[in-house]
Design a protein around this motif. Structure first.
Motif: not given
Length: 193
Positions: A139-142, A157-158, A173-175
């Motif tokens: 996913y991309h986020l700001k 994603f792990p 940055l793993l969910l």
């Protein structure tokens, strides 16, 4: 097995689980690699915005209708300062590929933003993105606290086979992803300066 709604209700009702504080045995565990607000060096890592960012996205929380055939995913978390304080009214902007790995570059499907609540909580109802050629699932986020600079990053994603081959993948940055009866629930807490 619980549903995404069950996880979201539990998340919305629970107080902030800060690192180093005792938690009930049934409280969700933090990912060990996820940055914590107890160390100044552990701000959420910046990453490239990629080629598909679109300005002026609509304010929305529900992306699921944009891709009715995709696997449902609830994304949730907090925006916190380095001092472990929740950030209210922080901007969270999300965009990602559909279930086939395509981005909508002419409209705002699977694109939008929202603001954190008074406790720094945010969540989106969306789908699991498909694989984009040459990249792992992401996913991309700001993220921007009021009056602060913009953090641009990506979440991963792990257990994805392509994580190790993706040249910009970052394990911090793993969910934290949990399966549910009706999709997946993913959590990530952003730590911003």
């Amino acid at each position: 097995m619980p549903t995404r709604r069950h996880f979201l209700i539990g998340f919305a009702a629970a107080p902030i689980a800060l690192p180093g504080l005792a938690q009930a045995s049934d409280a969700p565990a933090q990912l060990s690699l996820t940055p914590t607000c107890s160390d100044d060096d552990d701000l959420t890592q910046r990453q490239t915005e990629g080629p598909y960012f679109s300005m002026e996205s609509p304010e929305k929380q529900d992306f699921a209708n944009d891709a009715p055939d995709g696997e449902r995913m609830t994304l949730a978390g907090y925006v916190l300062t380095q001092n472990c304080r929740p950030v209210s009214k922080a901007l969270i902007e999300l965009w990602h590929a559909d279930e086939t790995g395509r981005y909508d570059n002419s409209g705002y499907k699977l694109r939008g933003h929202q603001f954190t609540d008074a406790e720094g909580k945010w969540w989106f109802e969306t789908i699991v993105p498909g694989l984009y050629p040459g990249r792992t699932r992401h996913y991309h986020l700001k993220v921007q606290r009021p009056g602060g600079s913009v953090l641009t990053t990506q979440l991963y994603f792990p257990g994805e086979p392509l994580n190790e081959r993706d040249r910009i993948f970052n394990e911090t940055l793993l969910l934290d992803v949990s399966p549910t009866d009706d999709g997946k629930f993913g959590r990530y807490d952003f730590i911003v300066a």
